[in-house]
Design an enzyme around this catalytic site. Structure first.
Site, PDB file in Angstrom:
ATOM      1  N   GLY A   1      47.258  49.773  44.500  1.00  0.00           N
ATOM      2  CA  GLY A   1      48.083  49.591  43.316  1.00  0.00           C
ATOM      3  C   GLY A   1      47.407  49.853  41.988  1.00  0.00           C
ATOM      4  O   GLY A   1      47.940  49.473  40.943  1.00  0.00           O
TER       5      GLY A   1
ATOM      6  N   CYS B   1      45.322  51.331  58.283  1.00  0.00           N
ATOM      7  CA  CYS B   1      46.594  52.031  58.417  1.00  0.00           C
ATOM      8  C   CYS B   1      47.536  51.239  59.323  1.00  0.00           C
ATOM      9  O   CYS B   1      47.167  50.888  60.453  1.00  0.00           O
ATOM     10  CB  CYS B   1      46.382  53.429  58.969  1.00  0.00           C
TER      11      CYS B   1
END
Length: 347
Positions: A208, A95
């Site tokens: 993705g 993150c």
């Protein structure tokens, strides 16, 4: 041989993959591995543990993702998660948000692989369930090959055998968390190479990946695929995971998932949970189907009203079924099977 449990995972996503979301996803797939939102060690050790760590038994297999960088705190938090029955404890090393960086955890730990290995060693010694790492391929000006392989090798020496790799760098300054999910280029071949050169490790690829077709293509190179935004915004794709990737059961349609989730919603409403907390995760279920816009509108507008109940879901489903006779038949049958309708009663 691929480790079946992690063929398909749903990524930990802040503010999205809460316990209600995970139950909905479980209604679509019995086999996908589910992950909690990231919880900091401070929250686990000192926060409202009962609320933060609550989950439904139907969620298994489900992993707890932790954020932190103090080995002792991570070990204590991992022990709490394991004692509560979580099937895996995962450390967030990916993150990129400023808040996470200020706490010295998340993607900035890519710069401290020795510390990550120490954290994983402490967690592994504290619990008997698997401890795993979710990381990036690097941050900022790091060489991705050196940073990724270096982190993985040190963690493997510490006893970790399972890695989830988001196949792009994180830029700690200059890009927002949202931009970090899209702008840094993906490097799938590097993650494939990691699996090829470290065949004894379980490597799950993330980043993705938007369809089961794409997931199957990756499974020719790695052990598993982690779906993120695609699974959340179009959760219906999870309905074909068990049949297509595990060779089990049949495709679970959106209407059948609604019927199964409806029982959970009813039980949570009785406990005082607001309807919108659960229906917000359902908005993309009928993505691309006739009536999808009406489905979203009714759930969004009616679901937030005080005392909103199951009738809102039923009204939204009726709007979809009126737009598609095929969906109507499957939706009514699914509700009957779930006990939501008596035989012969219209939705």
């Amino acid at each position: 041989m691929k480790k079946q449990q992690h063929l398909i995972c749903v990524a930990p996503m802040m503010d999205w993959t809460d316990r209600h979301c995970r139950v909905l996803h479980r209604m679509l797939s019995a086999r996908a591995m589910l992950y909690t939102e990231m919880l900091t060690t401070g929250a686990v050790l000192h926060g409202e543990r009962e609320r933060l760590l609550a989950y439904s038994p139907v969620e298994h297999p489900v992993a707890l993702q932790l954020g932190g960088s103090e080995p002792a705190d991570l070990a204590a938090a991992a022990r709490i998660g394991a004692d509560l029955g979580y099937d895996e404890i995962n450390l967030n090393v990916g993150c990129p948000s400023d808040r996470v960086q200020s706490g010295r955890f998340g993607a900035c730990l890519m710069r401290e692989p020795e510390l990550v290995a120490d954290c994983m060693s402490a967690m592994g010694a504290a619990v008997s369930v698997p401890v795993t790492v979710k990381c990036r391929i690097g941050v900022d000006d790091q060489d991705p090959e050196a940073s990724l392989f270096g982190l993985v090798d040190l963690c493997a020496e510490a006893g970790v055998s399972h890695f989830v790799v988001h196949a792009r760098k994180a830029w700690l300054k200059g890009l927002s968390p949202k931009e970090n999910r899209d702008i840094p280029p993906l490097d799938y071949p590097l993650v494939w190479r990691l699996k090829r050169e470290r065949p004894e490790l379980t490597i799950v690829i993330n980043g993705g990946i938007g369809s089961l077709d794409e997931a199957e293509a990756h499974l020719a190179h790695v052990d598993g695929v982690m779906l993120g935004r695609a699974a959340y915004h179009t959760p219906g794709l999870l309905g074909d995971v068990d049949r297509r990737l595990f060779g089990e059961g049949t495709c679970v349609g959106a209407a059948a998932a609604v019927a199964a989730y409806r029982e959970y919603v009813a039980s949570e409403l009785a406990r005082g949970t607001h309807l919108a907390a659960m229906t917000r995760h359902m908005l993309g279920l009928f993505h691309g189907a006739p009536g999808a816009r009406a489905w979203r509108r009714i759930l969004t507008v009616e679901g937030v009203k005080p005392r909103a109940g199951l009738e809102v879901i039923d009204r939204a489903l009726e709007a979809v079924t009126q737009a598609s006779p095929r969906t109507a038949r499957s939706g009514l049958e699914a509700q009957r099977l779930a006990g939501g309708l008596e035989a012969g009663e219209a939705a």
